[in-house]
Motif scaffolding. Structure first.
Motif, PDB file in Angstrom:
ATOM      1  N   VAL A 354       0.827  -1.205   0.000  1.00 38.88           N
ATOM      2  CA  VAL A 354       0.000   0.000   0.000  1.00 38.88           C
ATOM      3  C   VAL A 354       0.864   1.259   0.000  1.00 38.88           C
ATOM      4  O   VAL A 354       0.574   2.217  -0.728  1.00 38.88           O
ATOM      5  CB  VAL A 354      -0.952  -0.006   1.207  1.00 38.88           C
ATOM      6  N   VAL A 355       1.956   1.266   0.798  1.00 40.34           N
ATOM      7  CA  VAL A 355       2.804   2.467   0.846  1.00 40.34           C
ATOM      8  C   VAL A 355       3.822   2.496  -0.287  1.00 40.34           C
ATOM      9  O   VAL A 355       4.491   3.506  -0.498  1.00 40.34           O
ATOM     10  CB  VAL A 355       3.535   2.576   2.211  1.00 40.34           C
ATOM     11  N   GLU A 367      -0.590   3.650  10.567  1.00 38.66           N
ATOM     12  CA  GLU A 367      -1.926   3.950  10.049  1.00 38.66           C
ATOM     13  C   GLU A 367      -1.980   5.287   9.315  1.00 38.66           C
ATOM     14  O   GLU A 367      -2.782   5.465   8.398  1.00 38.66           O
ATOM     15  CB  GLU A 367      -2.945   3.967  11.199  1.00 38.66           C
ATOM     16  N   ARG A 368      -1.124   6.242   9.731  1.00 38.86           N
ATOM     17  CA  ARG A 368      -1.143   7.560   9.094  1.00 38.86           C
ATOM     18  C   ARG A 368      -0.737   7.505   7.629  1.00 38.86           C
ATOM     19  O   ARG A 368      -1.056   8.411   6.861  1.00 38.86           O
ATOM     20  CB  ARG A 368      -0.211   8.514   9.857  1.00 38.86           C
ATOM     21  N   ARG A 376      -6.722   0.068   5.855  1.00 38.15           N
ATOM     22  CA  ARG A 376      -6.234   0.160   7.242  1.00 38.15           C
ATOM     23  C   ARG A 376      -6.836  -0.965   8.077  1.00 38.15           C
ATOM     24  O   ARG A 376      -6.135  -1.596   8.869  1.00 38.15           O
ATOM     25  CB  ARG A 376      -6.599   1.510   7.859  1.00 38.15           C
ATOM     26  N   GLU A 377      -8.127  -1.208   7.898  1.00 38.49           N
ATOM     27  CA  GLU A 377      -8.781  -2.283   8.649  1.00 38.49           C
ATOM     28  C   GLU A 377      -8.186  -3.641   8.288  1.00 38.49           C
ATOM     29  O   GLU A 377      -7.971  -4.486   9.163  1.00 38.49           O
ATOM     30  CB  GLU A 377     -10.282  -2.279   8.343  1.00 38.49           C
ATOM     31  N   ASP A 378      -7.914  -3.865   6.993  1.00 38.06           N
ATOM     32  CA  ASP A 378      -7.385  -5.157   6.557  1.00 38.06           C
ATOM     33  C   ASP A 378      -5.980  -5.389   7.112  1.00 38.06           C
ATOM     34  O   ASP A 378      -5.659  -6.489   7.570  1.00 38.06           O
ATOM     35  CB  ASP A 378      -7.363  -5.214   5.028  1.00 38.06           C
ATOM     36  N   ARG A 400     -11.124 -10.171   0.992  1.00 40.53           N
ATOM     37  CA  ARG A 400     -11.273  -8.741   1.281  1.00 40.53           C
ATOM     38  C   ARG A 400     -10.666  -7.889   0.171  1.00 40.53           C
ATOM     39  O   ARG A 400     -11.250  -6.889  -0.256  1.00 40.53           O
ATOM     40  CB  ARG A 400     -10.602  -8.401   2.616  1.00 40.53           C
ATOM     41  N   LEU A 401      -9.479  -8.284  -0.283  1.00 43.60           N
ATOM     42  CA  LEU A 401      -8.805  -7.498  -1.319  1.00 43.60           C
ATOM     43  C   LEU A 401      -9.514  -7.631  -2.660  1.00 43.60           C
ATOM     44  O   LEU A 401      -9.598  -6.662  -3.425  1.00 43.60           O
ATOM     45  CB  LEU A 401      -7.344  -7.942  -1.434  1.00 43.60           C
TER      46      LEU A 401
END
Length: 613
Positions: A354-355, A367-368, A376-378, A400-401
């Protein structure tokens, strides 16, 4: 203290040493024992015993001390310790006990001269292999180039001299790598026989455990691992997020397949995820089960697979393996790996995806850096510090993804519905307050106005004598004025502006009027009767027929007991009381009351205008 009772982080912090004695050499970097330059296969416990004796060379070591150091928290029999020492002596050629001497009744003494040196960190032994060489027993395959390697083995690209087919040969460089290769053979066979050939698992074609250097023959994936593939795309951040998430979902699905047949990977990381870029979209191939763990050994017996790399007593915590960046807290604390450990590693990889940085560690405040609430939840669900609260299934993370866009739409719709519901609720509360206030106020004012107008009409049109009518009218007017004053006072109590912004509920308003009635009109039965009738009728309008009935019955009884009461008022109260009975389904009582009210009215009309049916 030895590695047997140390945590993974403590082991990683200790500088590796190389012990030499006689013709033997023990390298702590790879846990390889060589004698006269040749690797010797030896059980891990025998190596731990050797390490402890080397650390205390020249000293007598008691049996209990040795057992506690190498078998912590276990009650060990002399037979196990003796067998372990015998295997060690056989491996180092110490038949005459010239190296390790038994001191009867006490323990053991390491007699040989010992040399120890600190090894350079990160330096792993290499095999004397070169491009153009043929692997043992593979005369038609030629090594092309070294793809990488370390303590777990050397990887070489090989090509068939006639067909041009390409394979990867994974060579064991030491005893630890040799055991890892055997373990990988076992797990790959188990996976292939249990789930068949899958495109998301690297295929194993063959192996050689007969002649050194020992190796595995594996499928070659030209795209390299996911880090190399990402770099070729301009960096992970340059790859579209949808593609990155798809790659991670594929990893989760492949891992779920392995878990489904009782196999833990134990070394989930980007370098063990290979990318096949030959199609329209990149497809993953999960590789390197050399650190893996088998959860159900009975499955091997059912499939007729030999336990290569696993002893009858080996368990999940036999080997400390993996990359610390992807270790979950429980493994760092020394607990054995479980399915949740693999899922934690997947969660760290999802964060990196993700990042857009494969080297980014998961640290406090991560999380930021993840603006998407669902992602974030996953991530949080996969890396929860409590394994019991972590995602229990890698397939759930994949689901989920895969459904991320649909989940976003659903979440947006839920948020919109909540906002609409909140706005409607606020509007409804305001509307109800206004409506209830208006109903209560209008009911009170209307009843008072009707009573006043009725009395005024009676004053003008009474068939009785004008003097008697005037007296009664004054009495009725006085009663009406008092009733109106009382209702107006209730009106003021109900007004939100007077009540400090807290409008009173209609039921509470009428109840308040009833509570004050007996005290205020104790000596005025006529007024009390009228108010009981008025307030009682309000209970009917509030759909409270029982309260309505009780108060109207009392009002009617007071009216009928008062010689100066107006029969028309009593008729009105009978009408209201009939409504109360009808509201409770007592139709016969309601009909009797209505007929009695009509009979009173008939006396005021001409004989030909009968209302009764």
């Amino acid at each position: 203290m030895t590695i047997a009772n140390q945590s993974p982080q403590e082991v990683a912090a200790i500088p590796a040493r190389i012990w030499s004695f006689g013709d033997a050499r023990l390298d702590e970097r790879t846990w390889e024992l060589t004698v006269r330059g040749q690797p010797v296969r030896l059980h891990r416990k025998s190596l731990l015993v050797l390490q402890y004796l080397l650390q205390h060379s020249g000293e007598a070591v008691a049996k209990d001390e040795l057992a506690q150091a190498c078998w912590p928290r276990r009650i060990l029999s002399d037979t196990v310790l003796t067998s372990t020492l015998n295997r060690l002596r056989q491996a180092i050629g110490d038949d005459k006990q010239e190296i390790v001497k038994t001191i009867h009744g006490i323990g053991y003494l390491f007699k040989a001269a010992v040399r120890v040196e600190e090894a350079e960190p990160g330096v792993a032994p290499r095999l004397a292999l070169n491009a153009g060489d043929h692997p043992p027993l593979r005369s038609l395959w030629s090594l092309v180039e070294r793809l990488g390697g370390g303590g777990s083995g050397e990887l070489w690209l090989a090509r068939h001299d006639k067909t041009g087919d390409e394979r990867v040969y994974k060579f064991a460089v030491n005893a630890v790598a040799f055991k890892a290769i055997k373990r990988e053979i076992t797990l790959c066979r188990l996976l292939q026989q249990s789930v068949g050939e899958r495109t998301d698992l690297v295929r194993m074609f063959d192996w050689n455990l007969e002649q050194a250097p020992f190796f595995l023959e594996l499928e070659y994936v030209a795209g390299g691992d996911v880090c190399q593939w990402s770099q070729a795309q301009g960096g992970l951040a340059a790859v579209p997020l949808e593609t990155r998430l798809d790659i991670l979902a594929q990893c989760a699905e492949a891992l779920a397949v392995a878990h489904g047949v009782g196999v833990l990977h134990k070394d989930m990381k980007p370098s063990n995820v290979l990318i096949d870029a030959s199609g329209a979209t990149p497809r993953i191939k999960l590789a390197d089960f050399g650190s893996g763990v088998l959860l159900d050994a009975a499955r091997l017996e059912k499939l007729g697979i030999t336990r290569l790399g696993y002893t009858l007593t080996s368990g999940i915590s036999d080997n400390i393996s993996g990359t610390p960046l992807y270790w979950p807290p429980e493994v760092l604390a020394g607990q054995p790996a479980t399915v949740q450990a693999d899922i934690y590693a997947l969660g760290v990889m999802l964060y990196q995806v993700v990042v857009g940085d494969w080297k980014k560690p998961l640290a406090s405040g991560w999380e930021r850096e993840v603006p998407d609430a669902l992602l974030r939840e996953d991530i949080a669900a996969a890396v929860d510090g409590d394994p019991a609260r972590r995602l229990a299934d890698a397939a759930e993370l994949a689901r989920r993804l895969r459904c991320l866009e649909a989940r976003r739409e659903q979440r947006a719709e839920e948020e919109a519905q909540r906002e609409r519901a909140q706005r409607l609720q606020e509007q409804l509360v305001r509307s109800r307050l206004r409506r209830r206030w208006m109903m209560a106020a209008m009911a009170a004012l209307t009843l008072g106005l009707v009573a006043t107008l009725f009395l005024y009409w009676r004053l003008l049109d009474s068939e009785r004598g004008r003097e008697a009518a005037l007296v009664q009218a004054r009495n009725e007017a006085t009663a009406a004025e008092q009733i109106n004053d009382y209702l107006t006072s209730l009106f003021d109590v109900a007004n939100p502006e007077v009540a400090a912004g807290k409008p009173i509920e209609p039921r509470a308003l009428v109840d308040a009027g009833m509570r004050q009635l007996a005290e205020r009109f104790r000596d005025q039965p006529l007024q009390r009767a009228r108010l009981l009738g008025t307030l009682g009728s309000l209970y009917c309008k509030l759909s409270l027929p029982e309260d309505c009935r009780k108060n109207l019955e009392e009002a009617l009884a007071l009216e009928e007991a008062n010689s100066g009461a107006d029969p028309l008022i009593a008729a009105q109260q009978r009408y209201w009381l009939a409504q109360a009975h009808a509201g409770q389904g007592r139709w016969d009582d309601a009909e009797k009351l209505l007929r009695a009210a009509i009979a009173v009215l008939e006396t005021r009309l001409a004989p030909t205008d009968s209302l009764l049916v």
